[in-house]
Design an enzyme around this catalytic site. Structure first.
Site: not given
Lengths: 263, 263
Positions: A93, A225
């Site tokens: 990520c 996130h």
């Protein structure tokens, strides 16, 4: 470029986002998985999980946003002096974030040739059957970076934290599935969030940007996130909890009412 | 860091290199491959091709140079504020160079936290049977980057060239072998070298570093990409050829004797 001056207000000049049009309804996935009703929709805060048809892959997702960004902003590919691509094969990520920071650094460095940087980040997240599958999804984003941007990256306050942990990795190269320890992964994330928030606060104070005990009050908007939506809510709450811990004289009567036991 | 000043003399502070101790003698490989004598040793200018035993892999190669660099320079891992890793899974041979440039940009940007950057580049190059196999090899390098370096990266002259070409790629993820069009790859490399050298010369002239017609005379040392040794010699000769082409009044009597036909 004048070697004794930074370019002004370096940041995101334009942005383009794309998600596939197909999706799995998360309440249907609950039924399919035999999970309790609301586990994904309420527990994780999700409603739809995007997926690609056999006419799309990570390359087409990324190229779609790149083309849109160029065309909608009426610029030429020759106006781009640097291309950074962050997909989940590099640094999971963090790949996209890392690409974004590299592009900003490029514009602030002597390497900059005066043109835009373009950052492309995309991911098709697919997990093996089990707890993590419902947090999958697919999408891509392309960002145009340059000086005099409407969305500026402040200098001297950015904070990064890294730790050696096996919460998420891909030991089996022949499988498209990562190995995920979801609980540990959330612990790692929350720990990193605490550390980064503390560093950010101390830098912001040093630079005179903020001397508020609670930084939350002086910022208009936070972005987190989003592996699943509920983590965003929890993360924002976590910042408040950090402010509470940092407060030498917390107002238990109002702002921090009922939090005595977390002290 | 003072936001109106670049840190001084950013570059390579220390460097550590490692190659595996085992190697294939290239003259023995000529015999084994049924190639003509001297094809690899004279034609490509190679003598030994390093390879890893089953006790070594790309991780151990890289960790070996990292540990050496830290220990020999008497620094702590805490002195490193940024780690860039460029191995051949990212951007092939350019991965390490890209990591190096990113680290330099970081030190010159507002993201810099005053600590060193460490760049680790490594590759185990293994090719399928055929022309490319003899250009394989293995090795790793770790570099410590910071200001006040003995080996400085000059500002404002660096030049990069990229082109879309299928000379070297890995379409088959289940194979460790790349698909290589060696002849096209060398053409791409030489074309990029010409372009970069021209850009470098024009920038160097603009910045008053050099107004020599031949830049070759004013530089102490050149470093080239070394897929095989002979390409290094050819590349250096190519710079001279570029200087010759750029020279409005070449000295055919001495320096460029016999080159009339290449004009």
């Amino acid at each position: 470029m004048d070697q004794n001056n930074w370019p002004k207000d370096v940041g995101i000049v334009a942005v383009e986002v794309y998600f596939p049009s197909q999706y799995v309804d998360q309440s249907e996935l609950e039924t399919f998985d035999g999970a309790s009703t609301g586990k994904y929709t309420i527990g994780l805060g999700q409603s739809k999980m995007g997926f690609c048809s056999d006419r799309e892959d990570i390359n087409s997702l990324c190229l779609t946003v790149v083309q849109s960004l160029i065309e909608k902003n009426n610029i030429s590919y020759n106006d781009i002096g640097r291309l950074e691509v962050g997909i989940d094969t590099t640094n999971a990520c963090f790949g996209g974030t890392s690409a974004l920071f590299n592009a900003i650094n490029w514009i602030e460095s002597s390497s900059w040739d005066g043109r835009y940087a373009m950052v492309v980040a995309g991911d098709i997240a697919v997990y093996a059957t089990g707890n993590a599958r419902c947090t999958g999804g697919a999408g891509a984003v392309a960002m145009l970076l340059g000086p005099n941007a409407p969305l500026v990256f402040h200098r001297g306050v950015r904070s990064i934290y890294m730790q050696h942990a096996y919460d998420f990795y891909k030991p089996d190269l022949s499988s498209e599935y990562p190995v995920v320890d979801g609980k540990l992964s959330v612990q790692c994330y929350v720990n990193a969030l605490d550390k980064c928030y503390h560093m950010y606060k101390s830098k912001a104070k040093k630079m005179g940007i903020s001397d508020n005990k609670s930084l939350v009050d002086s910022i208009d908007s936070f972005i987190f996130h989003s592996p699943y939506c509920k983590l965003v809510q929890k993360s924002f709450a976590r910042l408040m909890l950090n402010d509470f811990w940092d407060d030498p004289d917390p107002d238990f009567a109002n702002r921090y009412r009922g939090l005595e036991k977390y002290r």
